[in-house]
Design a protein around this motif. Structure first.
Motif, PDB file in Angstrom:
ATOM      1  N   LEU A 209      31.678 -15.373   3.471  1.00 31.02           N
ATOM      2  CA  LEU A 209      30.692 -15.920   2.541  1.00 31.02           C
ATOM      3  C   LEU A 209      31.197 -15.733   1.114  1.00 31.02           C
ATOM      4  CD1 LEU A 209      27.273 -14.448   3.794  1.00 31.02           C
ATOM      5  CD2 LEU A 209      28.247 -16.693   4.297  1.00 31.02           C
TER       6      LEU A 209
ATOM      7  N   ARG B 252      27.252 -13.158  -3.232  1.00 32.68           N
ATOM      8  CA  ARG B 252      26.074 -13.676  -3.922  1.00 32.68           C
ATOM      9  C   ARG B 252      25.476 -12.622  -4.846  1.00 32.68           C
ATOM     10  NH1 ARG B 252      27.020 -16.919   0.180  1.00 32.68           N
ATOM     11  NH2 ARG B 252      25.562 -18.351   1.138  1.00 32.68           N
TER      12      ARG B 252
ATOM     13  N   ASN C 170      25.674  -6.461   4.840  1.00 27.45           N
ATOM     14  CA  ASN C 170      25.011  -7.752   4.631  1.00 27.45           C
ATOM     15  C   ASN C 170      25.341  -8.579   5.868  1.00 27.45           C
ATOM     16  OD1 ASN C 170      23.989 -10.195   3.858  1.00 27.45           O
ATOM     17  ND2 ASN C 170      25.647 -10.655   2.406  1.00 27.45           N
ATOM     18  N   PRO C 171      24.547  -8.396   6.940  1.00 27.59           N
ATOM     19  CA  PRO C 171      24.902  -9.032   8.216  1.00 27.59           C
ATOM     20  C   PRO C 171      24.439 -10.481   8.256  1.00 27.59           C
ATOM     21  CG  PRO C 171      22.826  -7.890   8.457  1.00 27.59           C
ATOM     22  CD  PRO C 171      23.255  -7.695   7.011  1.00 27.59           C
ATOM     23  N   PRO C 172      24.851 -11.228   9.277  1.00 24.29           N
ATOM     24  CA  PRO C 172      24.267 -12.573   9.442  1.00 24.29           C
ATOM     25  C   PRO C 172      22.788 -12.431   9.783  1.00 24.29           C
ATOM     26  CG  PRO C 172      25.714 -12.012  11.296  1.00 24.29           C
ATOM     27  CD  PRO C 172      25.829 -10.901  10.310  1.00 24.29           C
ATOM     28  N   TYR C 173      21.916 -13.181   9.071  1.00 22.09           N
ATOM     29  CA  TYR C 173      20.474 -13.002   9.349  1.00 22.09           C
ATOM     30  C   TYR C 173      19.667 -14.299   9.343  1.00 22.09           C
ATOM     31  CZ  TYR C 173      20.266 -12.626   4.158  1.00 22.09           C
ATOM     32  OH  TYR C 173      20.390 -12.816   2.807  1.00 22.09           O
TER      33      TYR C 173
ATOM     34  N   ALA D  11      29.028 -15.678   9.818  1.00 22.98           N
ATOM     35  CA  ALA D  11      28.517 -14.755   8.799  1.00 22.98           C
ATOM     36  C   ALA D  11      27.052 -15.043   8.463  1.00 22.98           C
ATOM     37  CB  ALA D  11      29.366 -14.861   7.534  1.00 22.98           C
ATOM     38  N   LEU D  12      26.508 -16.115   9.042  1.00 19.97           N
ATOM     39  CA  LEU D  12      25.142 -16.541   8.714  1.00 19.97           C
ATOM     40  C   LEU D  12      24.188 -16.441   9.891  1.00 19.97           C
ATOM     41  CD1 LEU D  12      26.198 -19.826   6.864  1.00 19.97           C
ATOM     42  CD2 LEU D  12      25.122 -17.855   5.763  1.00 19.97           C
TER      43      LEU D  12
HETATM   44  N1  GLN Z   1      21.755 -15.207   1.742  1.00 24.24           N
HETATM   45  C1  GLN Z   1      22.623 -16.043   2.503  1.00 24.24           C
HETATM   46  C2  GLN Z   1      22.167 -17.489   2.434  1.00 24.24           C
HETATM   47  O1  GLN Z   1      21.022 -17.791   2.630  1.00 24.24           O
HETATM   48  C3  GLN Z   1      22.697 -15.596   3.943  1.00 24.24           C
HETATM   49  C4  GLN Z   1      23.561 -14.419   4.055  1.00 24.24           C
HETATM   50  C5  GLN Z   1      23.504 -13.784   5.375  1.00 24.24           C
HETATM   51  O2  GLN Z   1      23.134 -14.339   6.435  1.00 24.24           O
HETATM   52  N2  GLN Z   1      23.897 -12.575   5.353  1.00 24.24           N
HETATM   53  O3  GLN Z   1      22.965 -18.336   2.150  1.00 24.24           O
END
Ligand code: GLN
Length: 292
Positions: free
Chosen positions: A98, A101, A196-199, A220-221
């Motif tokens: 990623l 951010r 900061n895991p995929p979430y 990563a998402l």
């Molecule tokens: N914040 C990111 C986004 O919405 C997602 C990052 C994540 O899954 N760790 O693009």
């Protein structure tokens, strides 16, 4: 003849007009600002140097025009220029991870708040390190700290390693490729565990901005059906990863605080703080072992 002489030259004014129009047509937000920043980077100028140039000056156009086409296809700005600022660092980025951010800087603030003694030789673990941004930002704040960053993607681990070198932190950071806990063989304990895991819930991936959806790595998402798969693993392994008095600091997505609190409780963890990002969204959760 140098490469420069063979290039198409055009005035700054004309390139900015054409660039703004192209990005506007493509639906990129803030097209004039982005066109200007792209031209500045393509010319290798600082913001001040760019301001000092006359709009009528003729400059090499080819690199700018090729970058413009990539941006018009919604490739993230940082992938095009190859770098992104995060905290105090300037990091290399690639499609292996990623783009760092600003929201994620909330986690660095939490570490500073909960470990106020910056002279401590903290041990730090970053699970899913990606570009290495979190681990490296923390190490930059604690000159005696050391840490390990782990990523399932070997290309991300290599990127993180090159960022450790680029930031002068390679002597205190080891970047490993592997499964989060297996890479450690379950033996080490840390003062700080960040992640900061995929979430993003799988069914929401289609709704993300094209910059994210079409260009950033889905691994990563994608946080699984409810977006919480990674937190189940993280909460379960955190108690055995924390040194006495240690903290876990995890990034969460919109609306995930309650679910994270439930998972933490089930794993014998206390939520000691939830910190909002600059947009006011709960973004970083600080955890401690309940018996610590
Ligand atoms: N914040 C990111 C986004 O919405 C997602 C990052 C994540 O899954 N760790 O693009």
């Amino acid at each position: 003849m140098t490469a420069d002489n063979t290039q198409n030259h055009q005035s700054i004014e004309r390139l900015l007009q054409a660039g703004t129009r192209r990005l506007e047509e493509a639906g990129v937000e803030s097209p004039r600002r982005e066109a200007r920043l792209l031209l500045q980077h393509a010319l290798g100028l600082s913001a001040e140097q760019m301001l000092a140039r006359s709009a009528r000056e003729s400059v090499p156009a080819s690199l700018f025009l090729s970058w413009l086409e990539r941006r018009a296809r919604h490739e993230p700005f940082a992938y095009i220029t190859g770098s992104k600022g995060f905290w105090s660092l300037d990091l290399a980025v690639s499609g292996a991870s990623l783009v760092p951010r600003a929201d994620t800087e909330t986690l660095v603030e939490c570490v500073l708040e909960h470990c106020p003694d910056q002279t401590r030789a903290l041990s730090v673990l970053d699970l899913g390190t990606g570009s290495g941004c979190l681990l490296l930002a923390v190490l930059a704040e604690y000159p005696a700290a050391w840490g390990i960053g782990i990523d399932i993607n070997p290309k991300a681990a290599a990127l993180a390693r090159s960022n450790a070198e680029r930031s002068g932190l390679a002597g205190r950071a080891a970047m490993l490729a592997g499964e989060w806990t297996q890479a450690l063989a379950g033996h080490a304990r840390f003062d700080v565990v960040v992640s900061n895991p995929p979430y993003i819930p799988t069914q929401d991936l289609d709704t993300l901005m094209p910059e994210v959806r079409e260009h950033e790595p889905v691994a990563a998402l994608d946080g699984g059906a409810d977006g919480l798969d990674a937190y189940r693993v993280l909460c379960q392994c955190l108690p055995s990863l924390l040194a006495p008095g240690g903290i876990g600091v995890f990034e969460i997505g919109i609306g995930q605080e309650t679910a994270l609190r439930d998972l933490a409780r089930q794993a014998g963890l206390n939520v000691v703080a939830v910190q909002p990002d600059l947009g006011g969204i709960p973004r970083a959760v600080v955890l401690r072992a309940a018996d610590a």
